[in-house]
Scaffold this active site. Structure first.
Site, PDB file in Angstrom:
ATOM      1  N   GLU A   1      14.281-133.288  27.087  1.00 53.03           N
ATOM      2  CA  GLU A   1      15.449-132.605  26.509  1.00 53.03           C
ATOM      3  C   GLU A   1      15.444-132.616  24.981  1.00 53.03           C
ATOM      4  O   GLU A   1      15.746-131.597  24.347  1.00 53.03           O
ATOM      5  CB  GLU A   1      16.749-133.248  27.024  1.00 53.03           C
TER       6      GLU A   1
ATOM      7  N   HIS B   1       8.515-148.341  -0.606  1.00 55.59           N
ATOM      8  CA  HIS B   1       8.836-147.368   0.441  1.00 55.59           C
ATOM      9  C   HIS B   1      10.090-146.583   0.094  1.00 55.59           C
ATOM     10  O   HIS B   1      10.071-145.350   0.079  1.00 55.59           O
ATOM     11  CB  HIS B   1       9.014-148.084   1.782  1.00 55.59           C
TER      12      HIS B   1
ATOM     13  N   HIS C   1      12.143-142.224  -2.293  1.00 53.08           N
ATOM     14  CA  HIS C   1      10.997-142.857  -1.632  1.00 53.08           C
ATOM     15  C   HIS C   1       9.703-142.442  -2.326  1.00 53.08           C
ATOM     16  O   HIS C   1       9.123-141.405  -2.007  1.00 53.08           O
ATOM     17  CB  HIS C   1      10.942-142.442  -0.164  1.00 53.08           C
TER      18      HIS C   1
ATOM     19  N   HIS D   1      26.081-138.600  35.915  1.00 47.85           N
ATOM     20  CA  HIS D   1      25.758-137.188  35.734  1.00 47.85           C
ATOM     21  C   HIS D   1      26.971-136.344  35.349  1.00 47.85           C
ATOM     22  O   HIS D   1      26.807-135.165  35.020  1.00 47.85           O
ATOM     23  CB  HIS D   1      25.143-136.617  37.019  1.00 47.85           C
TER      24      HIS D   1
END
Length: 665
Positions: free
Chosen positions: A413, A263, A29, A475
């Site tokens: 998280e 890119h 890149h 859950h």
């Protein structure tokens, strides 16, 4: 006296090295390195506090390239500044076993502070670095001695800011007033798919101002503007800083700059010739004039900076010898001299004083016992401390005490876990983070990065099975244990009682180059009786918990909450005259690394009648029971009901285990 070299020419050295290395590798890149070269030149030559001859200097500034696909920017900076990155290393860009892999890799290259590539995580690591610096400074600095006093600089691209993790960590960084975190945003408006305005139209300035950041917008190719903005950021000691740098991707390439073409692909030989003409760069590929090297070399400045700091630290050692000794110990990653002895005493105490409690509670007991032995333990939870029981007796939250030892991460998280990686990389701390096992999924890639970078991060996961009960299948974790266990260089512990929980905690803390996932139950579990030899076997990952009565005919393997079930089946089978043993395997990854003799003593090859029992996905256990064995586990998602009803519904009964053993026999 030598004539000063134009700053643009110094930045162009980065551009030509980047385009030449990518061209030679035919992969990479070039756009980001060429676009950010002017920013990098100003930061590294004028502001960055570092010593190329000692990349591990304790008080160096940390630099993170979060948009890690632009790795040639960092490699060029390291090479030009005088680090152990040679021109031959640049020629080996993206080749096997080189110091210049496709993305910056921690441990491969001197001066690379963290592995970046998964976008946004480098930014999260940088927040972790800044937290570690601020907390360590608060714990160790004394009047007249700012021994810990450095900044964290981070480069980010559009992709980093599109990733949701950037919101998680930058929001927290503003809340925690991380004034020594300075981020440069490469605002070039281009990603792989083209101009980002079609899918990224955020007002980034307002976004970061709402987090409580100082925000500046500048021309990313104006050296004076870059210098002034950086100085402004250094002057702001309370707020983290974002410098939005308007740049042109691939700057210098006459036909490809400002386009997605540069890119993620080489410029091409013809375009490189034209770029050299545009930049007025007359030297051949990988050739840098000595005058450029001389202007870039950061060794003399770095050695002076470190020498001045060392003189201060020598005086600090005389004034505060114990603090100095403790700081050096913590930064080395070594545990206190008495840790082993006192940790062993704690394990013995757990065995001598049995409790029938949830292993999440046993985990909290372990934290309360071990934290006073380990002041570097820096805990945190994703807004669940009251459920995963990670708050401890001596806990002091960073938001109220900058010298504290606990971080309220909020419901973040992924960000939490990547921040913990940065804290571990900085040094001086052993971080742990916690949530429900199901929500490990939000953090999955950061857990992987812990393992990839060999960082001692403790990932605490509670509510570990269908035993979670009424909250239901959203859950109840099913496949998460198998996912964790399949990750290289990660130890996954699922203890069955207080003793195994204590051992799991101690072993995780001792594993200096391996992260650990510690898996704990919501429901109470019975204590298991053991002798000293069996207690010692826990640290080996697997051991014989219940020995066969008579000739060995079958083996039951279990973990965590299913150990109690296995023991009940053992009693029934033994009463019927079946020679069965129960093997507790709290950490299979550690067990399989034991010597062959030990593994044979626990799981004799000749005994093919094997049953594994775990309230998790079945597939993992066939490596231990074989295709001729049986696994009592989960192959579907769970249901919403009381735990006792769920265990019965899904076949976790004594009768089912007994019948399975008889079938395999």
């Amino acid at each position: 006296m030598p004539t000063p070299i134009n700053e643009r020419k110094l930045a162009n050295a980065i551009r030509v090295l980047a385009m030449d290395a990518v061209q030679q590798a035919n992969s990479g890149h070039p756009g980001a390195p060429m676009g950010m070269a002017d920013i990098a030149e100003v930061l590294w030559r004028k502001f960055l506090k570092h010593n190329p001859k000692d990349p591990n200097w304790l008080n160096r500034d940390r630099f993170v390239l979060s948009n890690g696909h632009g790795s040639m920017l960092q490699y060029a900076l390291l090479h030009l500044s005088g680090y152990d990155v040679s021109i031959d290393d640049l020629k080996s860009f993206r080749q096997l076993h080189s110091k210049t892999p496709g993305h910056p890799e921690y441990g491969y290259t001197a001066g690379v502070e963290t592995t970046t590539g998964p976008l946004g995580q480098g930014l999260a690591n940088a927040v972790g670095f800044a937290i570690a610096e601020k907390t360590l400074a608060s714990q160790f600095n004394q009047d007249g001695f700012e021994i810990i006093n450095h900044h964290t600089y981070c480069f980010v691209g559009d992709g980093c800011l599109m990733e949701g993790i950037s919101h998680e960590v930058c929001s927290l960084a503003g809340t925690l007033n991380l004034g020594k975190l300075i981020v440069y945003y490469d605002d070039n408006g281009i990603s792989i798919d083209g101009e980002v305005e079609g899918w990224f139209s955020d007002d980034t300035q307002k976004r970061f101002e709402s987090y409580g950041w100082q925000v500046q917008k500048i021309d990313g190719h104006d050296s004076n503007a870059i210098s002034q903005a950086t100085q402004n950021a250094l002057n702001e000691t309370q707020k983290p800083s974002l410098i939005i740098c308007k740049t042109v991707i691939g700057a210098g390439s006459p036909n490809k700059q400002g386009k997605e073409d540069c890119h993620g692909s080489p410029l091409g030989a013809d375009e490189i010739v034209l770029t050299r003409e545009t930049l007025a760069w007359t030297d051949k590929a990988f050739e840098i004039p000595q005058t450029i090297y001389d202007a870039w070399n950061g060794v003399a400045k770095g050695e002076t900076l470190q020498g001045n700091w060392q003189a201060d630290f020598d005086n600090y050692k005389k004034a505060y010898p114990q603090l100095a000794k403790e700081l050096l110990r913590r930064m080395s990653g070594d545990l206190p001299d008495d840790f082993e002895q006192k940790a062993t005493a704690f394990i013995k105490d757990c065995q001598a004083n049995p409790e029938n409690i949830a292993t999440r509670k046993a985990s909290q007991n372990a934290i309360n016992a071990l934290q006073p032995l380990l002041p570097e333990l820096l805990g945190g939870s994703a807004d669940l401390a009251g459920s995963n029981l990670t708050w401890f007796k001596n806990a002091k939250a960073l938001e109220t005490d900058p010298a504290g030892n606990y971080i309220h991460y909020g419901v973040r998280e992924f960000g939490m876990t990547a921040i913990a990686n940065g804290i571990a990389l900085h040094g001086g701390f052993v971080p742990y983070v916690a949530t429900f096992l199901m929500f490990m999924e939000y953090a999955r890639n950061a857990v992987r990065m812990s393992a990839l970078m060999k960082q001692r991060v403790l990932h605490i996961y509670t509510h570990d099975s269908i035993g979670l009960g009424e909250d239901g299948p959203t859950h109840q974790p099913i496949e998460q244990l198998a996912s964790l266990r399949s990750t290289p260089n990660l130890h996954t512990w699922r203890p069955c009682d207080t003793v195994e929980s204590a051992v799991a905690w101690v072993q995780a803390i001792k594993a200096k180059t391996t992260p650990s996932a510690l898996i704990f139950s919501r429901q109470n579990l019975p204590h298991q009786a053991r002798d000293d030899e069996q207690v010692a076997g826990i640290a080996k990952g697997g051991y014989v918990l219940a020995k066969e009565k008579g000739e060995l005919q079958a083996v039951i393997i279990a973990t965590g909450s299913e150990i109690a079930l296995a023991m009940s089946a053992y009693d029934t089978l033994s009463d019927e005259g079946v020679g069965v043993r129960v093997v507790s395997m709290p950490c299979a990854e550690v067990f399989v690394k034991q010597d062959k003799a030990y593994i044979e003593s626990v799981l004799p090859n000749a005994i093919r009648a094997r049953v594994a029992v775990e309230a998790s996905h079945t597939d993992y256990w066939y490596k231990f029971v074989g295709l001729d064995g049986k696994v009592i586990g989960m192959t579907t998602f769970g249901e919403s009901a009381p735990a006792k009803d769920l265990f019965k519904h899904f076949g976790f009964t004594v009768e089912n285990v007994v019948n399975a053993v008889k079938e395999v026999m």
